[in-house]
Enzyme design. Structure first.
Site, PDB file in Angstrom:
ATOM      1  N   ARG A 260     -16.745  36.261  49.095  1.00 20.49           N
ATOM      2  CA  ARG A 260     -17.596  36.684  47.980  1.00 20.49           C
ATOM      3  C   ARG A 260     -18.497  35.506  47.643  1.00 20.49           C
ATOM      4  O   ARG A 260     -18.046  34.539  47.044  1.00 20.49           O
ATOM      5  CB  ARG A 260     -16.719  37.094  46.792  1.00 20.49           C
ATOM      6  N   HIS A 264     -17.488  36.787  40.691  1.00 19.49           N
ATOM      7  CA  HIS A 264     -16.651  38.003  40.718  1.00 19.49           C
ATOM      8  C   HIS A 264     -17.402  39.149  40.031  1.00 19.49           C
ATOM      9  O   HIS A 264     -17.543  40.235  40.577  1.00 19.49           O
ATOM     10  CB  HIS A 264     -15.325  37.725  40.004  1.00 19.49           C
ATOM     11  N   TYR A 273     -13.748  27.237  39.417  1.00 21.47           N
ATOM     12  CA  TYR A 273     -12.538  27.249  40.244  1.00 21.47           C
ATOM     13  C   TYR A 273     -12.779  27.036  41.737  1.00 21.47           C
ATOM     14  O   TYR A 273     -11.839  26.958  42.500  1.00 21.47           O
ATOM     15  CB  TYR A 273     -11.734  28.542  40.016  1.00 21.47           C
TER      16      TYR A 273
HETATM   17  C1  LIG Z   1      -4.221  46.977  37.590  1.00 22.84           C
HETATM   18  C2  LIG Z   1      -5.225  45.906  37.295  1.00 22.84           C
HETATM   19  N1  LIG Z   1      -4.801  44.661  37.021  1.00 22.84           N
HETATM   20  C3  LIG Z   1      -5.699  43.682  36.726  1.00 22.84           C
HETATM   21  C4  LIG Z   1      -7.040  43.963  36.690  1.00 22.84           C
HETATM   22  C5  LIG Z   1      -8.046  42.864  36.363  1.00 22.84           C
HETATM   23  N2  LIG Z   1      -8.806  42.499  37.547  1.00 22.84           N
HETATM   24  C6  LIG Z   1     -10.026  43.025  37.786  1.00 22.84           C
HETATM   25  S1  LIG Z   1     -10.672  42.490  39.225  1.00 22.84           S
HETATM   26  C7  LIG Z   1      -9.341  41.510  39.548  1.00 22.84           C
HETATM   27  C8  LIG Z   1      -9.283  40.707  40.836  1.00 22.84           C
HETATM   28  C9  LIG Z   1      -9.398  41.592  42.043  1.00 22.84           C
HETATM   29  O1  LIG Z   1      -9.465  40.860  43.213  1.00 22.84           O
HETATM   30  P1  LIG Z   1      -9.581  41.548  44.620  1.00 22.84           P
HETATM   31  O2  LIG Z   1      -8.650  42.711  44.730  1.00 22.84           O
HETATM   32  O3  LIG Z   1      -9.441  40.480  45.643  1.00 22.84           O
HETATM   33  O4  LIG Z   1     -11.037  42.201  44.658  1.00 22.84           O
HETATM   34  P2  LIG Z   1     -12.454  41.504  44.469  1.00 22.84           P
HETATM   35  O5  LIG Z   1     -12.832  41.670  43.027  1.00 22.84           O
HETATM   36  O6  LIG Z   1     -12.331  40.075  44.883  1.00 22.84           O
HETATM   37  O7  LIG Z   1     -13.394  42.282  45.330  1.00 22.84           O
HETATM   38  C10 LIG Z   1      -8.407  41.603  38.515  1.00 22.84           C
HETATM   39  C11 LIG Z   1      -7.123  40.878  38.481  1.00 22.84           C
HETATM   40  C12 LIG Z   1      -7.442  45.296  36.973  1.00 22.84           C
HETATM   41  N3  LIG Z   1      -8.717  45.659  36.979  1.00 22.84           N
HETATM   42  N4  LIG Z   1      -6.518  46.247  37.281  1.00 22.84           N
END
Ligand SMILES: Cc1ncc(C[n+]2csc(CCOP(=O)(O)OP(=O)(O)O)c2C)c(N)n1
Length: 365
Positions: A260, A264, A273
């Site tokens: 990415r 985010h 970070y």
């Molecule tokens: C069940 C749940 N827990 C926590 C969150 C908060 N949250 C949103 S995005 C994220 C990180 C996701 O990372 P990844 O799966 O690697 O996807 P990326 O955003 O990097 O594409 C978190 C912890 C959420 N949306 N849903």
């Protein structure tokens, strides 16, 4: 298959996929580049529009274009697509109007688009609850098996499912339950993991002590790691995996190793970070630049690249103009779905908000 410098140098592991790439015409190869370049322009525009206050939030897809374009182009028209919330080009390739994604992020709709509208290419709505879409996808894939809509041996008709999720989402229980059911029912399904190295500020090394694709073994799901910044690998491996799944061989998993490059979301500050050394080393593996070099080596013309640049700019302009014309958030919407029947407290809150909005000079916030 494609090195970071744009040279085609397939490893022995790529051998079984070369025929899939060879079958692509020059126009199709150029189309993969066009998809990536256009969505990047859209993505930058959407990020800018968020900064201008036009939408509440934007999750950039900057850097992940190859994994998304390759896999989406590999799906057949009858397939079902379950994105998470960053797969802007996947949705676009399937026919979703990108401004429908903006409407969602602006708070104008709960879903963004109608998955049952044939114009949206069986694309289900974005899922912000991490990993939940893997359960939805597996449920649909089980239904395809029960209804005999897959596994008949007709590649042009048999349906399959592709579901997108991230390295962070891979830690969710939902993903594991989805994989257990998928393996148990031998669903026609591809689990497409984009490992973009970060779950917001948590590195993938914290999410998993072994490479994520190896989890497939535990479920009896064949899994393959690919260079997620190589659109050709994304296309070929997903094409084969979807076809294996649709012919009744059961689910498949792909881990696209990518990065990415942006934040985010627009609420995030990655400088808190991660290091600029890390960012620069991935920038050198940019998926769009490497495909451009490859196409040039095959003789793609300056006129082609100029045309892509113009259409990318046109998409960005169109996005800006249509976003600016979207209008304010209908405040009733947020009250509509709290209870299935009228509720006095909700009615009171709705009246309060309407009065508050009316107190502004323009009558709207
Ligand atoms: C069940 C749940 N827990 C926590 C969150 C908060 N949250 C949103 S995005 C994220 C990180 C996701 O990372 P990844 O799966 O690697 O996807 P990326 O955003 O990097 O594409 C978190 C912890 C959420 N949306 N849903």
């Amino acid at each position: 298959m494609l090195d970071a410098d744009g040279t085609l140098s397939p490893t022995p592991a790529a051998e079984p996929y070369l025929a899939v790439i060879d079958a692509l015409s020059d126009a199709e190869l150029e189309g993969l580049y066009r998809d990536m370049a256009e969505i990047r322009a859209f993505d930058v525009q959407a990020t800018n529009l968020q900064r201008q206050g036009q939408l509440a939030l934007w999750p950039p897809s900057f850097g992940q274009e190859a994994a998304q374009v390759g896999s989406a182009r590999a799906a057949r028209a009858q397939d079902h697509v379950f994105p998470s919330y960053r797969e802007h080009v996947v949705a676009r390739i399937r026919g979703v109007d990108p401004v429908d994604i903006i409407r969602l992020m602006r708070g104008l709709t709960h879903g963004g688009w109608d998955p049952t509208d044939p114009r949206n290419g069986n694309t289900h709505i974005y899922t912000l609850v991490l990993g939940a879409q893997t359960l939805h996808a597996t449920g649909l894939a089980m239904g395809l098996v029960f209804d005999g809509r897959s596994g008949t041996g007709d590649l042009e008709r048999d349906e399959a499912v592709i579901v997108y999720y991230g390295d962070g989402a891979s830690s969710q229980g939902d993903v594991h339950e989805a994989m257990v059911f998928a393996a148990s029912y031998q669903t026609p399904e591809v689990f497409f993991l984009q490992n973009n190295q970060w779950a917001i500020s948590v590195p993938v090394s914290t999410q998993s002590r072994s490479p994520l694709y190896r989890r497939g073994d535990g479920y009896g799901i064949p899994a393959i790691p690919i260079d997620g910044n190589d659109v050709l690998a994304g296309y070929a491996v997903t094409r084969v995996a979807l076809d294996e799944a649709r012919t009744g061989q059961g689910p498949r998993a792909i881990e696209a190793i990518t990065y990415r490059m942006g934040a985010h979301t627009t609420s995030d500050d990655p400088t808190k970070y991660r290091t600029s050394d890390e960012e620069q080393s991935w920038a050198r593996r940019d998926p769009i630049a490497r495909m451009a070099t490859y196409l040039r080596s095959r003789g793609a013309s300056d006129a082609f690249f100029a045309d892509v640049e113009a259409s990318a700019r046109a998409l960005a302009d169109d996005t800006r103009v249509r976003t600016n014309a979207l209008g304010g958030v209908p405040t009733d919407l947020m009250f509509d779905h709290v209870y299935s029947e009228p509720h006095p407290l909700i009615d009171e809150q709705q009246r309060w908000l309407a009065d508050y909005e009316a107190s502004f000079e323009e009558g709207t916030s």
